[in-house]
Design a protein around this motif. Structure first.
Motif, PDB file in Angstrom:
ATOM      1  N   LEU A 186       0.828  -1.206   0.000  1.00 49.87           N
ATOM      2  CA  LEU A 186       0.000   0.000   0.000  1.00 49.87           C
ATOM      3  C   LEU A 186       0.863   1.256   0.000  1.00 49.87           C
ATOM      4  CD1 LEU A 186      -2.854   1.198   0.115  1.00 49.87           C
ATOM      5  CD2 LEU A 186      -2.709   1.079   2.613  1.00 49.87           C
ATOM      6  N   GLU A 187       1.944   1.236   0.768  1.00 49.45           N
ATOM      7  CA  GLU A 187       2.821   2.398   0.799  1.00 49.45           C
ATOM      8  C   GLU A 187       3.453   2.650  -0.562  1.00 49.45           C
ATOM      9  OE1 GLU A 187       3.073   4.694   3.207  1.00 49.45           O
ATOM     10  OE2 GLU A 187       1.402   3.497   3.975  1.00 49.45           O
ATOM     11  N   LYS A 188       3.794   1.590  -1.268  1.00 48.93           N
ATOM     12  CA  LYS A 188       4.345   1.758  -2.621  1.00 48.93           C
ATOM     13  C   LYS A 188       3.306   2.360  -3.557  1.00 48.93           C
ATOM     14  CE  LYS A 188       7.610  -2.081  -2.166  1.00 48.93           C
ATOM     15  NZ  LYS A 188       7.975  -3.450  -2.634  1.00 48.93           N
ATOM     16  N   HIS A 189       2.080   1.865  -3.449  1.00 51.59           N
ATOM     17  CA  HIS A 189       1.010   2.435  -4.274  1.00 51.59           C
ATOM     18  C   HIS A 189       0.767   3.899  -3.917  1.00 51.59           C
ATOM     19  CE1 HIS A 189      -0.256  -1.047  -6.528  1.00 51.59           C
ATOM     20  NE2 HIS A 189      -0.376  -1.775  -5.447  1.00 51.59           N
ATOM     21  N   ARG A 190       0.792   4.198  -2.616  1.00 53.94           N
ATOM     22  CA  ARG A 190       0.565   5.580  -2.194  1.00 53.94           C
ATOM     23  C   ARG A 190       1.662   6.502  -2.744  1.00 53.94           C
ATOM     24  NH1 ARG A 190      -2.001   6.626   2.521  1.00 53.94           N
ATOM     25  NH2 ARG A 190      -1.138   4.741   3.463  1.00 53.94           N
ATOM     26  N   ASP A 191       2.908   6.062  -2.610  1.00 53.44           N
ATOM     27  CA  ASP A 191       4.022   6.872  -3.115  1.00 53.44           C
ATOM     28  C   ASP A 191       3.913   7.093  -4.621  1.00 53.44           C
ATOM     29  OD1 ASP A 191       5.040   7.002  -0.572  1.00 53.44           O
ATOM     30  OD2 ASP A 191       6.572   5.459  -0.869  1.00 53.44           O
ATOM     31  N   SER A 192       3.558   6.023  -5.346  1.00 51.21           N
ATOM     32  CA  SER A 192       3.437   6.130  -6.802  1.00 51.21           C
ATOM     33  C   SER A 192       2.302   7.073  -7.187  1.00 51.21           C
ATOM     34  CB  SER A 192       3.199   4.744  -7.395  1.00 51.21           C
ATOM     35  OG  SER A 192       3.021   4.815  -8.788  1.00 51.21           O
ATOM     36  N   CYS A 193       1.183   6.939  -6.514  1.00 49.01           N
ATOM     37  CA  CYS A 193       0.018   7.775  -6.821  1.00 49.01           C
ATOM     38  C   CYS A 193       0.302   9.233  -6.497  1.00 49.01           C
ATOM     39  CB  CYS A 193      -1.189   7.263  -6.034  1.00 49.01           C
ATOM     40  SG  CYS A 193      -2.734   8.112  -6.390  1.00 49.01           S
ATOM     41  N   GLU A 194       0.875   9.477  -5.327  1.00 51.44           N
ATOM     42  CA  GLU A 194       1.187  10.853  -4.941  1.00 51.44           C
ATOM     43  C   GLU A 194       2.239  11.449  -5.858  1.00 51.44           C
ATOM     44  OE1 GLU A 194       2.241  10.632  -0.837  1.00 51.44           O
ATOM     45  OE2 GLU A 194       0.155  10.513  -0.149  1.00 51.44           O
ATOM     46  N   GLY A 195       3.217  10.626  -6.266  1.00 53.51           N
ATOM     47  CA  GLY A 195       4.233  11.107  -7.192  1.00 53.51           C
ATOM     48  C   GLY A 195       3.644  11.498  -8.532  1.00 53.51           C
ATOM     49  N   ALA A 196       2.726  10.673  -9.031  1.00 53.28           N
ATOM     50  CA  ALA A 196       2.070  10.983 -10.306  1.00 53.28           C
ATOM     51  C   ALA A 196       1.243  12.254 -10.197  1.00 53.28           C
ATOM     52  CB  ALA A 196       1.194   9.814 -10.740  1.00 53.28           C
ATOM     53  N   LYS A 197       0.544  12.401  -9.072  1.00 51.60           N
ATOM     54  CA  LYS A 197      -0.292  13.595  -8.880  1.00 51.60           C
ATOM     55  C   LYS A 197       0.578  14.851  -8.810  1.00 51.60           C
ATOM     56  CE  LYS A 197      -4.351  15.489  -7.827  1.00 51.60           C
ATOM     57  NZ  LYS A 197      -3.978  16.914  -7.664  1.00 51.60           N
TER      58      LYS A 197
END
Length: 505
Positions: free
Chosen positions: A471-482
């Motif tokens: 989940l943390e990896k997904h969160r980092d990826s999503c926030e990075g994309a945003k």
């Protein structure tokens, strides 16, 4: 110079339009344009910046054009004078710019592009934002699910197959079924984002253009990760990124729907395992005792409709020929799909966070109806060197005879098992009554499980921890994309304002 000001796009070639066509084609498309106002204006601004930077239009004309587009952007669509007889954003924009800046300059915005790549670009921006929003809300749902799963890793309950008692489980282990699915949903959404976040501008109608446009620059200005390179693909004729997005949303909705249905059934008086919070429920207009789980019912209903989403999009795009644009001519289904997904995610997150668990009712039911007999069969295999099939036959007879005698797992005795062993295998099973009842104990069943991912509470907690890392990896990826998207659009608007301010003559 531009043509007569009272001539719309089709009139020069086709003459006045039929009122029937306007009412049945153009006007139904206006809600789609209104929903995508921001995306269309960003597309136009990026194209105008590129036209100016490449010298395709002069700095003065570019400044005037961008000043009009910035005026549109800053309005946020409030009071935008949509023409009811025109269902194309291109014409809506040209009309607005013609009224506010200059008709000739307004007509130059379409240099080096088509409505095809313009609309495809706007749709990509819309779906990109939708995917980022869906991932953000799914991350919140996953947090709530993992938290409850860890808290209830040892909350004993019946496990079901065919809606019959199967084997003991825990509420936490059951929730981890869905946490695993939600983790895969995040993977699917991230994959869809990869395919969506490509630049379409520059594909033009389908063959590219003779103008020296800079496709890489417009993709960079709009925060894309690359280009849809083939000009026909970019122009909107290959829409598989739409289908991929809808597929990911549909599967997510199906997963949420299954969870909602489980909780919905378990909230009935007959089960009494869970209750939604009072503020997420409704009552009857005539039966004052009712507490209806509205949040779960809304998710169930929307997930049912979502079963048809992918078929709708695939069917619409299964055209006579690959260059048809039926998705453009159809009603806007995508906006409703996105709205329903976000609504369901918000309801699911709040429902899981606030759900009330009747742990005692669950635990009392867990071992009430022979759900531990598979463990008893395993014990016979270990003790008496039987094949599992032979042990299965013995326990099947043991259960049948015990039910016929009105006995429950709590009050069987060694003689019951002894008789079944002799009848089915001609073997003497010398297990004591205490050992028999221990083997049938539901709580002990949990801790007897030794395999990875089993209902053993330690396995549930370990699985939850591994999904927290994911989940943390997904969160980092999503926030990075945003962040990348937001920064790119900030830079785009800064660039547009600079051109408008510095080059206006």
């Amino acid at each position: 110079m531009s043509s007569k000001s009272d001539v719309f796009l089709e009139e020069a070639r086709l003459g006045p339009r039929s009122s029937i066509l306007i009412e049945c084609e153009e006007m139904p498309n206006l809600p789609r344009l209104i929903r995508r106002f921001k995306e269309y204006v960003l597309t136009d601004i990026a194209h105008a910046v590129m036209l100016t930077e490449t010298g395709i239009i002069s700095p003065q004309r570019g400044a005037t054009l961008l000043s009009g587009l910035i005026l549109m952007w800053e309005s946020e669509g409030r009071g935008f004078p949509y023409l009811p007889n025109v269902g194309s954003f291109l014409v809506q924009t040209e009309h607005f710019l013609g009224e506010h800046i200059d008709k000739d300059i307004a007509g130059r915005l379409q240099t080096g592009r088509s409505r095809n790549d313009q609309s495809a670009e706007a749709e990509r921006l819309y779906l990109r934002d939708l995917l980022l929003d869906v991932m953000k809300h799914l991350i919140l749902l996953q947090e709530a699910t993992l938290s409850q799963a860890t808290s209830h890793a040892d909350s004993l309950m019946p496990g079901y197959t065919h809606l019959q008692h199967a084997q003991p489980t825990t509420f936490g282990h059951h929730l981890m079924r869905y946490a695993a699915a939600f983790d895969r949903d995040l993977d699917r959404l991230a994959g869809a984002f990869t395919h969506v976040n490509l630049g379409s501008l520059g594909g033009v109608a389908m063959a590219g253009t003779s103008w020296p446009i800079d496709r890489i620059r417009t993709a960079e200005l709009l925060g894309h990760d690359g280009l849809a390179i083939n000009s026909s693909d970019a122009g909107g004729f290959a829409r598989d990124y739409v289908e991929g997005t809808v597929a990911a949303l549909s599967i997510l909705m199906a997963n949420m729907g299954r969870l909602a249905k489980d909780l919905y059934v378990w909230s009935s008086w007959e089960f009494g395992y869970v209750q939604v919070a009072d503020e997420l429920a409704g009552t009857s207009s005539i039966m004052p005792q009712k507490k209806n789980p509205h949040s779960l019912e809304r998710i169930k209903a929307l997930s049912g409709q979502a079963n048809g989403w992918l078929a709708t999009v695939l069917g619409t795009q299964n055209s006579v020929f690959s260059t048809d644009l039926d998705l453009t001519f159809a009603d806007d289904a995508l906006s409703g799909m996105g709205d329903a997904t976000i609504q369901s995610l918000r309801l699911a997150s709040t429902s899981i966070e606030t759900i009330e668990i009747n742990a005692h009712r669950m635990a009392d039911s867990a071992g009430a109806y022979w759900s531990t007999t598979s463990h008893l069969a395993d014990e016979l295999v270990r003790r008496y060197d039987l094949s599992f099939r032979s042990a299965h036959h013995i326990i099947g007879r043991f259960v049948r005879d015990s039910i016929a005698a009105g006995k429950t797992p709590a009050d069987v005795d060694a003689d019951d098992l002894l008789q079944a062993g002799q009848e089915m295998a001609g073997i003497t099973l010398d297990m004591s009554t205490l050992e028999l009842r221990d083997a049938l104990d539901a709580h002990a069943f949990l801790y007897s499980r030794a395999s990875i991912g089993s209902v053993n509470p330690s396995e549930t907690k370990a699985h939850a921890e591994s999904l927290r890392e994911s989940l943390e990896k997904h969160r980092d990826s999503c926030e990075g994309a945003k962040i990348k998207v937001d920064n790119s659009l900030t830079d785009l608007l800064h660039c547009a304002r600079s051109i408008a301010a510095n080059n206006r003559s």
